[in-house]
Design an enzyme around this catalytic site. Structure first.
Site, PDB file in Angstrom:
ATOM      1  N   PHE A  77       0.819  -1.216   0.000  1.00 15.44           N
ATOM      2  CA  PHE A  77       0.000   0.000   0.000  1.00 15.44           C
ATOM      3  C   PHE A  77       0.853   1.267   0.000  1.00 15.44           C
ATOM      4  CE2 PHE A  77      -2.851  -3.027   2.193  1.00 15.44           C
ATOM      5  CZ  PHE A  77      -4.064  -2.795   1.565  1.00 15.44           C
ATOM      6  N   THR A 120      -4.260   2.401  -8.427  1.00 18.19           N
ATOM      7  CA  THR A 120      -5.371   3.351  -8.511  1.00 18.19           C
ATOM      8  C   THR A 120      -5.966   3.394  -9.914  1.00 18.19           C
ATOM      9  OG1 THR A 120      -5.875   5.714  -8.415  1.00 18.19           O
ATOM     10  CG2 THR A 120      -3.600   5.145  -8.911  1.00 18.19           C
ATOM     11  N   ASP A 121      -7.239   3.756  -9.980  1.00 20.01           N
ATOM     12  CA  ASP A 121      -7.881   3.934 -11.294  1.00 20.01           C
ATOM     13  C   ASP A 121      -7.312   5.132 -12.043  1.00 20.01           C
ATOM     14  OD1 ASP A 121      -8.977   5.951  -9.698  1.00 20.01           O
ATOM     15  OD2 ASP A 121     -11.070   5.459 -10.155  1.00 20.01           O
ATOM     16  N   GLU A 122      -6.585   6.010 -11.334  1.00 15.08           N
ATOM     17  CA  GLU A 122      -6.080   7.224 -11.986  1.00 15.08           C
ATOM     18  C   GLU A 122      -5.046   6.926 -13.055  1.00 15.08           C
ATOM     19  OE1 GLU A 122      -5.045  10.521  -9.590  1.00 15.08           O
ATOM     20  OE2 GLU A 122      -6.631  10.149  -8.136  1.00 15.08           O
ATOM     21  N   TYR A 146       1.440  12.178  -9.495  1.00 10.76           N
ATOM     22  CA  TYR A 146       1.006  11.044  -8.683  1.00 10.76           C
ATOM     23  C   TYR A 146       0.589   9.867  -9.563  1.00 10.76           C
ATOM     24  CZ  TYR A 146      -2.259   8.007  -6.235  1.00 10.76           C
ATOM     25  OH  TYR A 146      -2.911   6.895  -5.765  1.00 10.76           O
ATOM     26  N   THR A 149       3.376   8.205 -11.625  1.00  9.36           N
ATOM     27  CA  THR A 149       4.315   7.344 -10.890  1.00  9.36           C
ATOM     28  C   THR A 149       3.625   6.043 -10.459  1.00  9.36           C
ATOM     29  OG1 THR A 149       3.874   8.534  -8.809  1.00  9.36           O
ATOM     30  CG2 THR A 149       5.807   9.210 -10.103  1.00  9.36           C
ATOM     31  N   LYS A 150       2.321   6.096 -10.170  1.00 11.74           N
ATOM     32  CA  LYS A 150       1.599   4.847  -9.883  1.00 11.74           C
ATOM     33  C   LYS A 150       1.554   3.982 -11.152  1.00 11.74           C
ATOM     34  CE  LYS A 150      -0.241   3.609  -6.678  1.00 11.74           C
ATOM     35  NZ  LYS A 150       0.219   2.841  -5.483  1.00 11.74           N
ATOM     36  N   ASN A 245     -18.487  16.148  -7.274  1.00 10.71           N
ATOM     37  CA  ASN A 245     -17.969  16.690  -6.010  1.00 10.71           C
ATOM     38  C   ASN A 245     -18.963  17.620  -5.318  1.00 10.71           C
ATOM     39  OD1 ASN A 245     -15.611  15.315  -6.495  1.00 10.71           O
ATOM     40  ND2 ASN A 245     -14.515  17.075  -7.342  1.00 10.71           N
ATOM     41  N   HIS A 272      -6.881  18.963 -13.535  1.00 11.05           N
ATOM     42  CA  HIS A 272      -7.877  18.214 -12.750  1.00 11.05           C
ATOM     43  C   HIS A 272      -8.607  17.163 -13.592  1.00 11.05           C
ATOM     44  CE1 HIS A 272     -11.057  18.925  -9.339  1.00 11.05           C
ATOM     45  NE2 HIS A 272     -10.718  17.658  -9.468  1.00 11.05           N
TER      46      HIS A 272
END
Ligand code: NAD
Ligand code: DAU
Length: 338
Positions: A77, A120-122, A146, A149-150, A245, A272
């Site tokens: 994680f 992550t889904d990102e 972020y 790199t994931k 949001n 975004h």
């Protein structure tokens, strides 16, 4: 089973350790965590005598090798996890998310230890309003330091699996909510603002959509994949929880019996992502996983109550987090009608 959990003092990792200790008496847990600003030892305090805690960095090759040599499986994680921070200073993301994952992969390769990679889904980028949800076959297209790199870390896992026979699975989950989430993140930030009498802060117009899942549902899926997932396979985890949001902010205000329009628009996040959405058909059909938290409003109310009941857990982090948002240039644009 002897399990090494990296990032076990963070939001999802701490909930994973709690769930594991509660549900699986045959599992022994060692947590490896660097206790960055996002790690909180207090999250594991009630379990202190049930787990081994090692304070260290996943990029420390010797330490990781020693720890991995003594376990049957690793659930990874640990990460730098916040998009806004990655925009302010990307380097720790490269170091922890890429180099740290490399370090773990070399160790599990050497010791032939089962490895599950939490992602992550990102990594898939974002969707337009009418686009089909992400699947395991969606091409990678990350937007931020972020998520890039994931994505890089996922690709390392795939390569180590194919080239070196590492026994790995991967999961890419959507936005989690629940207890023990850092106050920098969207939902805890607004809840703790309201406890402090401060108006919630919505980036831009608030039309971005996230696919919310309770952290316990995510972690039950991780266990299903660890136990029964196919080696080399990626599983998407999501609970059909799409909400924009602005709607979430309004629900949080309602949970405080406040006017749902009593929030401020603030500076938007650069780059975004517009919308995330998960198609979890593979996880549901192959492994039989289903979410238990079907009602987001109820899960949110329980989360609000948790932050009300556990102020001593988040209070030390609140002021410094808000100061960082100001330092990063966040500005109020106006109220709900702005
Ligand atoms: P978090 O920021 O709350 O926790 C991260 C933990 O990792 C902290 O305890 C921190 O101290 C530790 N850590 C950071 N760098 C480290 C290092 N170099 N060595 C050892 N420990 C280190 O993150 P989270 O929200 O719990 O996310 C956990 C994982 O789940 C991450 O890999 C993230 O990408 C992924 N994920 C998160 C979400 C979400 O909604 N939060 C959704 C999908 C996937
Ligand atoms: O999709 C999974 C990802 O979800 C994880 O990989 C990340 O680790 C996790 O942080 C989360 O990323 P997001 O960027 O979606 O989460 P965040 O909580 O930062 O923001 C959620 C949405 O709310 C996003 O559209 C930005 C917005 N937002 C955020 C904050 C902090 C606001 O409108 N106001 C805020 O104050």
């Amino acid at each position: 089973m002897r399990l090494l959990v990296t990032g076990g003092a963070g939001f999802i990792g701490a909930n994973f350790v709690k769930q594991t200790i509660a549900d699986r008496p045959g599992v022994t847990v060692t947590v490896l965590d660097a206790l960055t600003y996002a790690g909180n030892r207090a999250s594991l305090e009630p379990l202190a005598d049930r787990i081994d805690f090692v304070h260290g960095d996943i990029a420390d090759l010797d330490l990781v090798d020693e720890l991995v040599s003594g376990v049957d499986a690793v659930v990874h994680f640990a990460a730098e996890s916040h998009n806004d921070n990655s925009l302010a200073e990307p380097w720790p993301f490269v170091q922890t998310n890429i180099v740290g994952t490399y370090s773990l992969l070399q160790a599990v390769r050497r010791h032939d230890v089962r490895y599950h990679h939490v992602s992550t889904d990102e990594v898939y980028g974002d969707l337009g309003p009418g686009d089909r949800a992400f699947t395991e076959r969606t091409p990678y297209n990350p937007s931020s330091p972020y998520s890039s790199t994931k994505a890089a870390s996922d690709l390392l896992v795939r390569a180590w699996t194919r080239s070196f026979g590492v026994r790995a699975t991967l999961s890419n989950c959507s936005n989690n909510y629940g207890p023990y989430q850092h106050v920098e993140k969207f939902i805890p930030r607004q809840i703790t603002n309201l406890i402090d009498g401060v108006r919630p802060r919505l980036y831009g117009a608030g039309h971005q959509v996230r696919d919310w899942i309770h952290v316990d549902d995510h972690n039950r899926a991780v266990w299903d994949i660890l136990e029964r997932g196919r080696i080399g396979q990626t599983y998407l985890i999501g609970a059909d929880g799409e909400l924009d949001n602005k709607s979430v902010v309004r629900m949080i205000l309602e949970a405080f019996d406040r006017d749902p329009d009593d929030f401020d628009h603030v500076t938007d996040r650069p780059g975004h992502d517009q919308r995330y959405a998960i198609d979890a058909t593979l996880l549901r059909t192959e492994l039989g996983w289903t979410p238990r938290y079907g009602d987001f409003r109820a899960g949110l109310a329980a989360t609000v109550q948790w932050y009300r009941d556990n102020e001593s857990w988040w209070r030390p982090y609140k002021a410094i987090t808000e100061r960082a948002y100001v330092a990063a240039g966040e500005q109020t644009l106006g109220g709900a009608s702005a």
